[in-house]
Write a protein that holds these residues in place. Structure first.
Motif, mmCIF file in Angstrom:
data_model
loop_
_atom_site.group_PDB
_atom_site.id
_atom_site.type_symbol
_atom_site.label_atom_id
_atom_site.label_comp_id
_atom_site.label_asym_id
_atom_site.label_seq_id
_atom_site.Cartn_x
_atom_site.Cartn_y
_atom_site.Cartn_z
ATOM 1 N N SER A 844 0.582 -0.975 0.033
ATOM 2 C CA SER A 844 -0.045 0.154 -0.211
ATOM 3 C C SER A 844 0.863 0.851 -0.004
ATOM 4 C CB SER A 844 -1.001 -0.101 1.192
ATOM 5 O OG SER A 844 0.148 0.024 1.910
ATOM 6 N N THR A 845 0.015 2.704 -0.277
ATOM 7 C CA THR A 845 0.470 3.711 -0.445
ATOM 8 C C THR A 845 1.384 4.105 1.163
ATOM 9 O OG1 THR A 845 -0.953 4.064 -1.929
ATOM 10 C CG2 THR A 845 0.859 6.184 -0.895
ATOM 11 N N ASP A 846 0.787 3.442 2.426
ATOM 12 C CA ASP A 846 1.262 3.580 3.490
ATOM 13 C C ASP A 846 2.318 2.814 3.946
ATOM 14 O OD1 ASP A 846 -0.526 6.293 3.859
ATOM 15 O OD2 ASP A 846 -2.188 4.727 5.360
ATOM 16 N N LEU A 848 4.647 1.309 1.961
ATOM 17 C CA LEU A 848 5.540 2.407 0.702
ATOM 18 C C LEU A 848 6.712 2.967 1.332
ATOM 19 C CD1 LEU A 848 7.406 1.486 -1.379
ATOM 20 C CD2 LEU A 848 5.434 3.356 -3.358
ATOM 21 N N ARG A 849 5.438 4.547 2.306
ATOM 22 C CA ARG A 849 6.285 5.573 2.440
ATOM 23 C C ARG A 849 7.069 4.873 3.981
ATOM 24 N NH1 ARG A 849 1.680 7.838 3.580
ATOM 25 N NH2 ARG A 849 1.599 8.934 1.766
#
Length: 986
Positions: A844-846, A848-849
């Protein structure tokens, strides 16, 4: 003028040393109080005070009239009056012969109330080891064994002193004393040694202090010194009586200040009484709080009658009794303090915890106050709050048992994160306000004080909260609330009279605590067999005072080859026994108790928690179940505990009665208890569901409950298979899921069934079964301890269901492992790259961050050259002297102490040299030595040592500088390399 001030300060210090009171210091010209040029000896203290009080304890208490008639018709004083006369005689003698400063004696007479001296950190076992070393006796000899096993009956005269550690010490020392007659050591000298002991850095310093006592005191004096160190005087006189005989207002001032020093120094004259305002609580001054009464033998009906004295106002309040530490918080506006506000925190025993919870809004190292910037309404200048400091687990949003409160507070002190929903933290639950804007509120009713509390404090979520209460009028309200708090593993309830004033240092019926001994979850009682015993101390010394009870093995265990007599440790019970009970136990079991041998435990008969390796709750002696007896106990509930064999124990067990009529094999077995527990749980949940159904008044409310379903929600229904991702896989769900998504055990099982998986309720570690755990419940902890179980986080189930390709279950990754073997950890790491990015699924984006944030920054800066760095620094105009840590960078120093008494100074200089970048050489033969530092208080000895060193170094081409230790100290203080010439030794 400055010289005058210095001399005045010195005079004050001199007066304090010799016993002048605080009042004397205020105006020396107008007082004729004696200076007290000497102090009484410990011999006079124990012969005139301790021993008479101890003898007085042995007298029978007086009857209803208080006094008894003597043989010739004269009235005999009651024991209480005799105690008062003993104390009064000693106080009178002190005033006459020593002076009006009773503080040196009082801090020894009442050591547990002395807040000015630090803790000794010594218990019976540690003192026993010190005495064994000091007296030089073999620890395996009879006397050595009796000292180190003081609770156990000895083989000879020590039997009668079992449980009395100080008495055991007296027996051992009296056989090999340094003095037969009492010594001449004064109370003032004893205080000096006790201060050394409290400030001791280790065993060697402790030994030196005990050596002073051993050389200068006889055995009886040392016995009393040990009782003082252990703070276990037990002479039969309370601090209230002693303080009252020193001054009529002594107890009142101690209640509001917790300071023996103030009582002695401010109340030196019995004819001068406290003013009204001086007897009240004050800001930044620790007071003794009001406590709750425990009415075990009183019914709920009688309790409520005590709390509701009038029919016009039948209301009383019910609060949850929190499992924390009683704490008072003082807050005052202070313009000179950072943030403009200053705080202080004290425990019930007057220990200062301000360092832990914070002294102001801008205290970055505090665990609490830095979060309270908006906790008080505008206009609040100062206040005093009374409450409980508890530990809260933010992950599950529940209170944590008291044992790790300080650990959580220290962790919060070092935590600079702004996250409000993770980890453990201290919370201050306030239930009373006693001072507000320069006005004392203790004389107001609890109801009015609570209104003031609500107006003054604005709660900060999970930081500072107002403790809620339930308003009740009859006894029927207590039982349901008691069930609720027991289900949440709380301590019990406190019932309060809302019409009552706050009474300092008092335990009365305005506050009554109700513990779960009143509960009847398991019917009338549980009958269990005793399998072990523990020796008591004090009046129970030398006798078994508490007992280990067990559950008999089941038929399945017997069929598997277990001894039919074998029992599993279940709980300890020590409350509720009477003298007749102990006598009956001794009669029934005499000669049948066997000392517990840790190296050879009776595993055939008894299984303890932790197995043979750890042996938790190990008894002093054990008994074969067939030789034992059955006890009938009452308990509040069952709680998880790895201290007992099967991972659970009874909470608050209490003896109801002995059962000599029942044979041992009729006692409760493990199988019978599990059936009983299951039945109780079903009845409890049935009652809870019935109550919940009554509360639900609309369809909308029911739907909301299902959406936010928790542990006690109705089970989710299985609607048929929706996918095949878990086809062929068998699961055992061991607990609910807490993070990153909240699902009950039932909901997780439903998700697995809907996607082709099989569910088993019996865990089978070591097979292909997938064990899922998101919370450390008892079953999970047991599997983790066994070491042969791989536990998978519910996060893996969620990731599988969120995967774009739902034709197969995802391989395990490190984030999916709740607890795993090294083999599985290594296999899981191969399913992600070095940064944690998955090979098998889309992140997910979170996520990956987070991966990018954790990636290290690689910079090839080459090898670091210290010498090159320093040369570059000097080329840029920055000398080594500009850096405090490099003042002595080019210095190699050898330190030499002339006398052993100079060694402490040597250690200090070693640290300064190293902190300044220098090197300390072990010997003068080191060719790199640039300085030799001589440490000697006597200049003549320093000169002689210097001549010897010069002769030894005369043939060297480069002779080191010979200087005094002051050179190193001044280099450190001046932050530069000072000239050696003024420090040279001629």
């Amino acid at each position: 003028m400055a010289d005058t001030a210095v001399s005045k300060d010195a005079a004050i210090e001199d007066d304090l040393q010799y016993g002048a009171s605080k009042a004397e210091l205020d105006d020396k010209s107008e007082t004729s109080l004696p200076r007290g040029e000497h102090s009484l000896t410990t011999k006079e203290l124990y012969q005139e005070l301790f021993n008479p009080l101890n003898e007085n304890k042995k007298q029978p208490t007086a009857g209803p009239g208080g006094r008894k008639q003597g043989p010739r018709g004269q009235m005999k004083l009651s024991p209480h009056e005799q105690r008062r006369h003993v104390i009064e005689r000693f106080v009178t003698r002190w005033r006459k012969e020593v002076g009006h400063d009773f503080y040196p004696a009082l801090r020894i007479i009442l050591p547990d109330k002395d807040r000015d001296r630090g803790v000794y950190g010594l218990k019976e076992n540690a003192i026993g080891k010190l005495l064994v070393k000091l007296i030089k006796i073999d620890k395996n000899s009879e006397d050595g064994y009796n000292l180190l096993h003081w609770k156990l009956p000895g083989q000879t005269t020590a039997s009668r002193l079992a449980g009395d550690f100080a008495g055991r010490c007296f027996e051992v020392i009296s056989k090999r004393p340094m003095r037969i007659e009492p010594g001449d050591m004064t109370i003032a000298e004893v205080n000096v040694q006790l201060d050394r002991l409290a400030a001791s850095a280790g065993e060697q310093e402790n030994l030196r202090v005990f050596e002073v006592f051993y050389n200068r005191m006889n055995a009886e004096e040392i016995m009393w010194i040990i009782r003082i160190i252990l703070k276990q005087m037990k002479v039969g006189a309370t601090e209230r009586t002693i303080l009252d005989l020193w001054h009529p207002d002594g107890e009142a001032l101690f209640s509001v200040s917790s300071s023996l020093k103030r009582v002695c120094w401010e109340l030196h004259d019995p004819s001068t009484r406290l003013e009204q305002e001086e007897a009240g609580i004050a800001l930044m001054q620790c007071f003794q709080p009001q406590l709750a009464q425990f009415q075990l033998s009183t019914s709920f009906q009688k309790m409520t009658e005590l709390l509701r004295p009038t029919e016009d106002d039948p209301e009383y309040w019910i609060e949850e009794k929190l499992d924390g530490e009683r704490m008072q918080m003082h807050m005052v506006a202070d313009a000179d303090h950072p943030g403009g506000t200053r705080f202080c925190f004290w425990s019930r025993k007057a220990k200062d915890y301000t360092y832990l919870y914070g002294n102001g809004f801008q205290d970055d190292q505090s665990s609490l106050t830095r979060h309270l910037g908006h906790a008080f309404t505008s206009g609040v200048r100062n206040l005093i709050l009374d409450g409980e400091m508890i530990e809260w687990d933010m992950d599950v949003d529940k209170i944590v048992a008291f044992g790790t409160l300080k650990t959580a507070a220290l962790s919060e002190c070092s935590n600079n994160s702004t996250s409000d929903n993770a980890g453990h933290r201290p919370i201050f639950r306030v239930f009373d306000i006693l001072y507000l804007n320069d006005k004392q509120l203790t004389q107001y009713t609890l109801r009015d004080r609570f209104k003031a509390l609500e107006r003054a404090v604005k709660p900060v979520h999970r930081r500072l909260e107002i403790h809620p209460h339930t308003v009740a009028t009859g006894p029927d309200a207590i039982q349901p609330l008691l069930r609720d708090v027991v289900a949440n593993a709380s301590e019990g309830l406190v019932l309060k009279n809302p019409r009552s004033m706050y009474r300092l240092n008092s335990r009365n019926d305005d506050w009554i605590k109700v513990k779960p001994e009143y509960m009847d979850e398991f019917g009338e009682s549980l009958d269990c067999v005793v399998i072990g015993g523990y020796y008591g101390s004090g009046r129970r010394g030398g006798n078994l005072s508490s007992f280990l009870c067990g559950l008999r093995v089941t038929q399945n265990h017997i069929r598997a080859g277990a001894n039919p007599e074998k029992c599993f440790s279940f709980f300890k019970v020590g409350g509720g026994f009477k003298a007749d009970d102990y006598a009956l136990i001794r009669h029934k079991t005499e000669g049948k108790w066997i000392p517990w041998d840790r190296k050879n435990p009776p595993s055939e008969y008894i299984e303890l928690g932790g197995g043979e390796a750890k042996q938790y709750e190990r008894p002093d002696v054990w008994i074969r179940p067939s030789n034992s007896f059955v006890v009938s106990v009452k308990a509040a509930s069952v709680g998880a505990s790895d201290q007992f064999a099967r991972g659970f124990t009874l909470r608050f067990p209490r003896l109801r009665r002995l059962r000599p009529d029942r044979p041992w094999d009729s006692a409760l077995s493990l199988e019978e208890f599990q059936e009983l527990r299951k039945k109780v749980d079903e009845e409890f949940h049935e009652k809870a569901m019935t109550l919940e159904n009554r509360r639900r008044k609309s369809t909308k409310r029911v739907k909301r409950d299902l959406v936010i379903a928790g542990e006690d929600a109705a089970p989710a229904e299985f609607a048929g298979e929706r996918g095949q991702i878990f086809k062929g896989l068998e699961f055992c769900i061991l607990s609910e899921s807490l993070k990153p998504f909240k699902k009950t055990k039932t909901e997780l099982e439903t998700l697995i069934k809907e996607n082709g998986g099989l569910i088993s309720q019996r865990a089978a570690p070591g097979t292909n079964m997938i064990l899922v755990a998101g919370k450390r419940v008892v079953k999970v902890a047991s599997l983790m301890k066994s070491g042969d179980a791989d536990l998978i986080s519910p996060r893996w189930i969620q990731d599988c269901l969120d995967s774009s390709d739902r034709t197969f279950a995802l391989p395990f990754e490190p984030r999916h492992l709740f607890h795993a073997s090294e083999a599985l950890k290594m296999a899981a790491e191969e399913n992600t790259d070095q940064f944690g990015d998955s090979y098998a699924r889309d992140v997910s984006t979170d996520e990956l961050r987070d991966i990018l944030a954790d990636m290290p920054i690689h910079e090839d800066i080459g090898a670091f050259g210290r010498r090159q760095f320093l040369e570059d620094l000097e080329k840029r105009g920055k000398g080594l002297n500009d850096l405090h840590g490099m003042i002595l960078e080019r210095s190699v120093v050898h330190l030499k102490a002339v006398e052993d008494s100079d060694l402490p100074n040597l250690k200090k200089l070693v640290n300064w040299i190293r902190f300044s970048g220098g090197r300390v050489a072990e010997g003068m033969e080191d060719a790199d030595v640039t300085h030799i530092v001589l440490i000697a208080e006597d200049p003549m000895q320093a000169g002689e040592a210097a001549d010897t060193i010069r002769k030894a170094l005369s043939k060297r081409s480069q002779i080191p500088r010979l200087v005094r230790g002051q050179w190193v100290e001044d280099c450190w203080k001046e932050k530069t390399l000072v000239d050696e010439e003024p420090y040279a030794i001629l």
